[in-house]
Scaffold this active site. Structure first.
Site, PDB file in Angstrom:
ATOM      1  N   HIS A 129     -12.861  10.094  -8.557  1.00 42.26           N
ATOM      2  CA  HIS A 129     -11.802   9.231  -8.020  1.00 42.26           C
ATOM      3  C   HIS A 129     -12.048   8.973  -6.541  1.00 42.26           C
ATOM      4  O   HIS A 129     -11.822   9.839  -5.698  1.00 42.26           O
ATOM      5  CB  HIS A 129     -10.430   9.892  -8.214  1.00 42.26           C
TER       6      HIS A 129
ATOM      7  N   HIS B  92     -12.261   5.377  -3.555  1.00 42.19           N
ATOM      8  CA  HIS B  92     -12.045   3.942  -3.316  1.00 42.19           C
ATOM      9  C   HIS B  92     -13.187   3.447  -2.424  1.00 42.19           C
ATOM     10  O   HIS B  92     -13.053   3.404  -1.202  1.00 42.19           O
ATOM     11  CB  HIS B  92     -10.692   3.715  -2.650  1.00 42.19           C
TER      12      HIS B  92
ATOM     13  N   GLN C 230      -3.799  -2.502  -6.461  1.00 44.31           N
ATOM     14  CA  GLN C 230      -3.219  -1.717  -5.366  1.00 44.31           C
ATOM     15  C   GLN C 230      -1.766  -2.086  -5.056  1.00 44.31           C
ATOM     16  O   GLN C 230      -0.960  -1.228  -4.720  1.00 44.31           O
ATOM     17  CB  GLN C 230      -4.065  -1.893  -4.110  1.00 44.31           C
TER      18      GLN C 230
ATOM     19  N   HIS D  93      -3.188   5.462 -11.250  1.00 40.79           N
ATOM     20  CA  HIS D  93      -2.523   6.157 -10.148  1.00 40.79           C
ATOM     21  C   HIS D  93      -1.094   6.394 -10.612  1.00 40.79           C
ATOM     22  O   HIS D  93      -0.277   5.461 -10.623  1.00 40.79           O
ATOM     23  CB  HIS D  93      -2.521   5.299  -8.889  1.00 40.79           C
TER      24      HIS D  93
ATOM     25  N   GLU E 227       2.213   9.005  -7.751  1.00 35.49           N
ATOM     26  CA  GLU E 227       1.677   9.512  -6.482  1.00 35.49           C
ATOM     27  C   GLU E 227       2.775   9.422  -5.424  1.00 35.49           C
ATOM     28  O   GLU E 227       2.715   8.638  -4.478  1.00 35.49           O
ATOM     29  CB  GLU E 227       0.443   8.718  -6.046  1.00 35.49           C
TER      30      GLU E 227
ATOM     31  N   ASP F 241     -10.916  11.034  -3.323  1.00 33.26           N
ATOM     32  CA  ASP F 241     -10.006   9.894  -3.150  1.00 33.26           C
ATOM     33  C   ASP F 241     -10.479   8.958  -2.047  1.00 33.26           C
ATOM     34  O   ASP F 241     -10.680   7.767  -2.281  1.00 33.26           O
ATOM     35  CB  ASP F 241      -8.587  10.376  -2.883  1.00 33.26           C
TER      36      ASP F 241
ATOM     37  N   TRP G  32      -5.968   5.576   4.353  1.00 31.87           N
ATOM     38  CA  TRP G  32      -5.114   6.636   3.825  1.00 31.87           C
ATOM     39  C   TRP G  32      -5.524   8.021   4.299  1.00 31.87           C
ATOM     40  O   TRP G  32      -4.712   8.921   4.360  1.00 31.87           O
ATOM     41  CB  TRP G  32      -5.131   6.613   2.291  1.00 31.87           C
TER      42      TRP G  32
END
Length: 419
Positions: free
Chosen positions: A61, A63, A156, A214, A217, A313, A319
């Site tokens: 996982h 991005h 997203q 997702h 979260e 992640d 983030w």
């Protein structure tokens, strides 16, 4: 120049006593034999030097479309998931194919240097041009010699809550996405969230694709889309192809609800991914004290017989401003955060970044066994405990019988100047 192997010698293997040699032919493991004593390696053999040899690390996982963009165009000062999404929305407007390709490839090389050979990346589809997704399809082809890359069509900013969200997801499938994603807790309403989950699972099922959502979260104990996802997986008998990422809200659920939920989770047999470093950073932002840390119930899920893996992640994005590609760092943080430092947990901890990640990616040819692709990592340490203590980069990474990475062992004591 790539070195091609016909064997790995002096290897320790999980669950096996003593040393072993692994014979390789035409890129496959063909034989695994115990050794009575250490042997000298020939030119086409790799000496594991009595260290642990495992299957390659799996990054389940991440991005890649957002990696290495931290601070662009501004920093996420609140540290919340929601400001991160706002920052990314601004950066997303500046995307180009070359920008995404360059950063994603650089990150994949960083991961490969740490023994990762399998990666699942979520790619934002809430971009009418689908710039990042088109670029990632090309990256998948260009890096296939050192990484197996799965692409998640990830909405997203929502499926129901973003203009033409469903159409963009369907277009992502046509372009070449391997996995269908979702973000139900970010949809405008609870009904939108539940509808989006049912729709995306049907889309995956219709196209014979995997699912990775997702899911919850957020610290909100009323965010309960996991039950919707698991129920859909059970209805379609699709559980081994469905993954719930994050499930942070589970850390805030009451035990009575979890008792009922776990019955469904076990029946569905879906997979779980936890991203401990990022969850510790993003969650609990709306609490005073005591502060929740947003980690799902990892040990309880494992004890229930479900597959759970850790992922990073993010690597330096809106983030999460940190990250270096070393899965052992993620593993260490996760074990601490989940109260999993009992020796019974440590002895099996590497499964959280190898076999369980492979299960989430639904990999069919993974593992150290005769007939399997000769892919593995040589770690520094004779067992999982020693590997975790040192957290040193892998000594070698082998892919289809070819050496991708090889480095000298780290010995911190040797650098000590005082005697």
């Amino acid at each position: 120049m790539t070195k091609t192997l016909n064997a790995i010698v002096n290897a320790r293997l999980a669950g096996k006593e003593g040393l072993h040699s692994l014979t390789i032919n035409n890129g496959l493991f063909t034989e695994i034999q115990p050794q009575t004593s250490p042997v000298s390696a020939t030119d086409h053999e790799l000496d594991a030097c009595e260290n642990l040899v495992t299957s390659p690390f799996v990054e389940p996982h991440i991005h890649l479309d957002a990696t290495l963009t931290a601070g662009e165009p501004r920093w996420n000062e609140s540290g919340t998931l929601f400001e991160g999404i706002e920052c990314w929305s601004e950066r997303k407007a500046l995307l180009s194919e070359s920008d995404v390709t360059s950063r994603a490839t650089q990150t994949l090389k960083l991961l490969a240097a740490h023994g990762v050979q399998y990666v699942r990346t979520h790619v934002d589809t809430t971009d009418p041009q689908l710039t990042a997704l088109k670029a990632m399809v090309k990256v998948r082809e260009q890096t296939a010699n050192f990484i197996d890359l799965q692409i998640v069509a990830f909405p997203q900013e929502g499926i129901w809550s973003f203009p033409n969200g469903r159409e963009l997801m369907e277009e992502a499938v046509r372009i070449g996405a391997d996995v269908i994603g979702g973000i139900p807790h970010f949809e405008f309403t609870r009904d939108y969230g539940a509808e989006s989950v049912r729709w995306l699972v049907e889309l995956a099922h219709k196209n014979d694709l995997l699912v990775d959502v997702h899911c919850d979260e957020i610290d909100d104990p009323e965010s309960r889309f996991l039950e919707v996802l698991a129920a859909e997986a059970l209805r379609l008998d699709y559980g081994t192809r469905v993954t719930a990422s994050h499930t942070c809200a589970m850390g805030s659920y009451n035990d009575a609800y979890c008792s009922r939920l776990f019955r469904l989770l076990k029946k569905s047999n879906i997979r779980f991914l936890s991203m401990p470093t990022e969850s510790l950073h993003l969650q609990g932002r709306f609490d005073s004290y005591p502060k929740r840390r947003g980690i799902t119930r990892v040990p309880e899920l494992l004890d229930a017989g479900l597959k759970v893996a850790f992922g990073q992640d993010s690597i330096r994005d809106p983030w999460y401003p940190m990250g270096n590609g070393n899965m052992l760092r993620t593993l260490d943080v996760g074990l601490h955060a989940c109260h999993m430092l009992g020796m019974n947990r440590i002895e099996r901890c590497l499964e959280l970044i190898t076999d369980n990640g492979a299960a989430a990616l639904n990999l069919k040819n993974y593992g150290i066994a005769p007939g399997q692709p000769a892919r593995c990592a040589v770690l520094q340490g004779q067992n999982a405990y020693e590997v975790l203590l040192g957290q040193h980069p892998v000594l070698a990474s082998v892919r289809d019988g070819n050496v991708l990475v090889q480095r000298a062992a780290v010995n911190p004591e040797a650098d000590l100047l005082i005697t």
